[in-house]
Scaffold this motif. Structure first.
Motif, PDB file in Angstrom:
ATOM      1  N   ALA A  81       0.836  -1.208   0.000  1.00  0.00           N
ATOM      2  CA  ALA A  81       0.000   0.000   0.000  1.00  0.00           C
ATOM      3  C   ALA A  81       0.869   1.256   0.000  1.00  0.00           C
ATOM      4  O   ALA A  81       0.581   2.232  -0.720  1.00  0.00           O
ATOM      5  CB  ALA A  81      -0.912   0.003   1.218  1.00  0.00           C
ATOM      6  N   ALA A  82       1.947   1.257   0.778  1.00  0.00           N
ATOM      7  CA  ALA A  82       2.847   2.414   0.807  1.00  0.00           C
ATOM      8  C   ALA A  82       3.494   2.629  -0.552  1.00  0.00           C
ATOM      9  O   ALA A  82       3.624   3.770  -1.025  1.00  0.00           O
ATOM     10  CB  ALA A  82       3.906   2.224   1.885  1.00  0.00           C
ATOM     11  N   GLU A  83       3.880   1.547  -1.207  1.00  0.00           N
ATOM     12  CA  GLU A  83       4.492   1.665  -2.527  1.00  0.00           C
ATOM     13  C   GLU A  83       3.497   2.201  -3.541  1.00  0.00           C
ATOM     14  O   GLU A  83       3.844   3.009  -4.403  1.00  0.00           O
ATOM     15  CB  GLU A  83       5.020   0.302  -2.963  1.00  0.00           C
ATOM     16  N   THR A  84       2.246   1.752  -3.431  1.00  0.00           N
ATOM     17  CA  THR A  84       1.217   2.223  -4.360  1.00  0.00           C
ATOM     18  C   THR A  84       0.928   3.705  -4.161  1.00  0.00           C
ATOM     19  O   THR A  84       0.842   4.474  -5.121  1.00  0.00           O
ATOM     20  CB  THR A  84      -0.072   1.410  -4.165  1.00  0.00           C
ATOM     21  N   LEU A  85       0.792   4.123  -2.917  1.00  0.00           N
ATOM     22  CA  LEU A  85       0.467   5.521  -2.633  1.00  0.00           C
ATOM     23  C   LEU A  85       1.617   6.457  -2.974  1.00  0.00           C
ATOM     24  O   LEU A  85       1.393   7.623  -3.312  1.00  0.00           O
ATOM     25  CB  LEU A  85       0.096   5.675  -1.155  1.00  0.00           C
ATOM     26  N   ALA A  86       2.847   5.973  -2.878  1.00  0.00           N
ATOM     27  CA  ALA A  86       3.992   6.825  -3.201  1.00  0.00           C
ATOM     28  C   ALA A  86       3.978   7.270  -4.662  1.00  0.00           C
ATOM     29  O   ALA A  86       4.564   8.310  -4.998  1.00  0.00           O
ATOM     30  CB  ALA A  86       5.293   6.097  -2.891  1.00  0.00           C
ATOM     31  N   GLY A  87       3.302   6.521  -5.511  1.00  0.00           N
ATOM     32  CA  GLY A  87       3.235   6.880  -6.923  1.00  0.00           C
ATOM     33  C   GLY A  87       2.047   7.734  -7.282  1.00  0.00           C
ATOM     34  O   GLY A  87       1.876   8.093  -8.455  1.00  0.00           O
ATOM     35  N   VAL A  88       1.198   8.068  -6.322  1.00  0.00           N
ATOM     36  CA  VAL A  88       0.019   8.898  -6.600  1.00  0.00           C
ATOM     37  C   VAL A  88       0.443  10.360  -6.670  1.00  0.00           C
ATOM     38  O   VAL A  88       1.151  10.849  -5.782  1.00  0.00           O
ATOM     39  CB  VAL A  88      -1.049   8.699  -5.507  1.00  0.00           C
ATOM     40  N   PRO A  89       0.046  11.092  -7.709  1.00  0.00           N
ATOM     41  CA  PRO A  89       0.391  12.520  -7.782  1.00  0.00           C
ATOM     42  C   PRO A  89      -0.194  13.278  -6.578  1.00  0.00           C
ATOM     43  O   PRO A  89      -1.353  13.093  -6.215  1.00  0.00           O
ATOM     44  CB  PRO A  89      -0.257  12.979  -9.098  1.00  0.00           C
ATOM     45  N   GLY A  90       0.603  14.110  -5.983  1.00  0.00           N
ATOM     46  CA  GLY A  90       0.159  14.858  -4.812  1.00  0.00           C
ATOM     47  C   GLY A  90       0.577  14.235  -3.504  1.00  0.00           C
ATOM     48  O   GLY A  90       0.313  14.804  -2.438  1.00  0.00           O
ATOM     49  N   VAL A  91       1.229  13.058  -3.541  1.00  0.00           N
ATOM     50  CA  VAL A  91       1.729  12.389  -2.341  1.00  0.00           C
ATOM     51  C   VAL A  91       3.240  12.575  -2.298  1.00  0.00           C
ATOM     52  O   VAL A  91       3.959  12.172  -3.221  1.00  0.00           O
ATOM     53  CB  VAL A  91       1.368  10.888  -2.333  1.00  0.00           C
ATOM     54  N   THR A  92       3.723  13.188  -1.241  1.00  0.00           N
ATOM     55  CA  THR A  92       5.161  13.404  -1.088  1.00  0.00           C
ATOM     56  C   THR A  92       5.871  12.190  -0.539  1.00  0.00           C
ATOM     57  O   THR A  92       6.967  11.835  -0.973  1.00  0.00           O
ATOM     58  CB  THR A  92       5.413  14.614  -0.163  1.00  0.00           C
ATOM     59  N   PRO A 120      -6.427  -9.350  15.165  1.00  0.00           N
ATOM     60  CA  PRO A 120      -6.246  -8.891  13.777  1.00  0.00           C
ATOM     61  C   PRO A 120      -5.965  -7.386  13.740  1.00  0.00           C
ATOM     62  O   PRO A 120      -6.811  -6.575  13.347  1.00  0.00           O
ATOM     63  CB  PRO A 120      -7.587  -9.232  13.121  1.00  0.00           C
ATOM     64  N   VAL A 121      -4.778  -7.041  14.163  1.00  0.00           N
ATOM     65  CA  VAL A 121      -4.416  -5.627  14.207  1.00  0.00           C
ATOM     66  C   VAL A 121      -4.085  -5.145  12.795  1.00  0.00           C
ATOM     67  O   VAL A 121      -3.183  -5.690  12.155  1.00  0.00           O
ATOM     68  CB  VAL A 121      -3.210  -5.401  15.146  1.00  0.00           C
ATOM     69  N   PRO A 122      -4.772  -4.134  12.296  1.00  0.00           N
ATOM     70  CA  PRO A 122      -4.471  -3.648  10.944  1.00  0.00           C
ATOM     71  C   PRO A 122      -3.157  -2.868  10.933  1.00  0.00           C
ATOM     72  O   PRO A 122      -2.686  -2.383  11.962  1.00  0.00           O
ATOM     73  CB  PRO A 122      -5.655  -2.740  10.622  1.00  0.00           C
ATOM     74  N   ARG A 123      -2.581  -2.770   9.774  1.00  0.00           N
ATOM     75  CA  ARG A 123      -1.362  -1.995   9.612  1.00  0.00           C
ATOM     76  C   ARG A 123      -1.725  -0.591   9.108  1.00  0.00           C
ATOM     77  O   ARG A 123      -2.709  -0.413   8.385  1.00  0.00           O
ATOM     78  CB  ARG A 123      -0.413  -2.681   8.639  1.00  0.00           C
ATOM     79  N   LEU A 124      -0.904   0.342   9.482  1.00  0.00           N
ATOM     80  CA  LEU A 124      -1.145   1.733   9.113  1.00  0.00           C
ATOM     81  C   LEU A 124      -0.060   2.229   8.170  1.00  0.00           C
ATOM     82  O   LEU A 124       1.093   1.811   8.257  1.00  0.00           O
ATOM     83  CB  LEU A 124      -1.170   2.623  10.364  1.00  0.00           C
ATOM     84  N   VAL A 125      -0.460   3.109   7.285  1.00  0.00           N
ATOM     85  CA  VAL A 125       0.467   3.769   6.366  1.00  0.00           C
ATOM     86  C   VAL A 125       0.313   5.278   6.567  1.00  0.00           C
ATOM     87  O   VAL A 125      -0.796   5.819   6.443  1.00  0.00           O
ATOM     88  CB  VAL A 125       0.185   3.394   4.903  1.00  0.00           C
ATOM     89  N   ALA A 126       1.403   5.928   6.929  1.00  0.00           N
ATOM     90  CA  ALA A 126       1.402   7.386   7.092  1.00  0.00           C
ATOM     91  C   ALA A 126       1.732   8.036   5.758  1.00  0.00           C
ATOM     92  O   ALA A 126       2.744   7.708   5.127  1.00  0.00           O
ATOM     93  CB  ALA A 126       2.426   7.794   8.152  1.00  0.00           C
ATOM     94  N   VAL A 127       0.871   8.945   5.334  1.00  0.00           N
ATOM     95  CA  VAL A 127       1.006   9.592   4.032  1.00  0.00           C
ATOM     96  C   VAL A 127       1.233  11.085   4.250  1.00  0.00           C
ATOM     97  O   VAL A 127       0.477  11.733   4.984  1.00  0.00           O
ATOM     98  CB  VAL A 127      -0.237   9.369   3.160  1.00  0.00           C
ATOM     99  N   VAL A 128       2.268  11.610   3.635  1.00  0.00           N
ATOM    100  CA  VAL A 128       2.547  13.056   3.650  1.00  0.00           C
ATOM    101  C   VAL A 128       2.142  13.615   2.300  1.00  0.00           C
ATOM    102  O   VAL A 128       2.615  13.142   1.253  1.00  0.00           O
ATOM    103  CB  VAL A 128       4.035  13.337   3.937  1.00  0.00           C
TER     104      VAL A 128
END
Length: 297
Positions: A81-92, A120-128
């Motif tokens: 998920a972090a790798e996918t979001l890193a490629g979204v325009p507007g995500v630093t 079942p603890v979910p994992r979190l992704v911090a997005v800047v």
């Protein structure tokens, strides 16, 4: 004989004395009201700064909750998920939060749980997000779904709405308190004007009989109480500035508390206090004097 030729001996006495026994008490009351008004202004300014800081921080960040599917581990799902979001325009930046940090975040809500591995603890992704052109929640959702990820994007909009609503309420409450203090100061000055004119009824009648206009007589009381209120406002503003400076020095760069971060520039808000106090007193004294003159004469 020297006193006979002294010009000061024959100088006409003022219609109103330079001081009165009640001036000290009246000055103290107005100074306290000005002090409270200035503290209210400083509190509203600091609270507004805190809310804007929190809003700016939340606007530039987002949190993604990743729920792993049966064919992958939580850590691998978060990394994907972090790798996918890193490629979204507007995500630093997009960074998966480690498992121990995620467990520390939810521990206060679950209490003292010795072992969270079975939950079942979910994992979190911090997005800047890019502050100039931040990615929208819809864009991030679309990117995650295109990779088959079961994730929930939290752009903190709900938190920002609560903060903005609280900041708005703080501003309205501060304005209401300020208006109440101004009304109390006006009432005090009106009472003092009424008492002063009642004590000098004969002077007012003589002035009126000699041809003095009502506006001239009212202006005497207006000027007297305006100057007194200006001095009291200066004392109250000075005391509030000292308290504000003490809070700033005690708390360092963030102020005494992050909820009310007082800055040095906030102390400039007390500067108009003497003028505002004088204006309120002048209006109250003139209105009261004009009404009483009509009654007395």
């Amino acid at each position: 004989m020297s006193d006979f030729f002294d010009p000061g001996r024959w100088k006409p006495a003022p219609f109103l004395p330079a001081s009165d026994a009640r001036d000290g008490a009246l000055t103290f009351v107005i100074a306290v009201l000005c002090f409270l008004a200035c503290l209210t202004a400083l509190g509203v300014i600091a609270a507004d700064r805190a809310s804007r800081g929190w809003t700016d921080q939340l606007t530039g960040e987002a949190t993604v909750v990743v729920r792993p599917k049966s064919n992958e581990t939580p850590d691998s799902a978060a990394a994907r998920a972090a790798e996918t979001l890193a490629g979204v325009p507007g995500v630093t930046e997009a960074r998966a939060i480690e498992a121990d940090k995620a467990e520390a975040l939810i521990a206060p809500w679950l209490g003292d749980v010795a072992d969270l591995e079975d939950l079942p603890v979910p994992r979190l992704v911090a997005v800047v997000l890019d502050p100039q052109t931040p990615a929208s929640k819809r864009d991030m959702d679309r990117a995650l779904k295109s990779q088959g990820l079961d994730a929930l994007v939290d752009d903190h909009s709900a938190w920002m709405a609560d903060i903005q609503r609280s900041a708005g309420m703080t501003r309205w409450i501060g304005a209401a308190i300020f208006l109440m203090i101004a009304a109390a100061a006006g009432a005090v000055v009106a009472f003092a004007t009424r008492a002063g004119m009642a004590a000098r009824r004969e002077v007012v009648e003589v002035l009126h009989l000699t041809g003095a206009e009502d506006a001239f007589i009212a202006r005497l009381f207006q000027t007297r109480f305006a100057l007194m209120a200006a001095r009291a406002g200066l004392l109250g503003a000075g005391a509030a500035a000292i308290v504000g400076a003490g809070l700033r020095l005690a708390g360092g760069g963030a102020g005494l508390t992050p909820v009310l971060p007082v800055a040095w520039s906030d102390l400039l808000a007390v500067l108009p206090c003497p003028l505002v106090a004088a204006a309120v007193a002048a209006v109250a004294a003139r209105a009261t004097a004009a009404a009483l003159i009509r009654e007395l004469v």
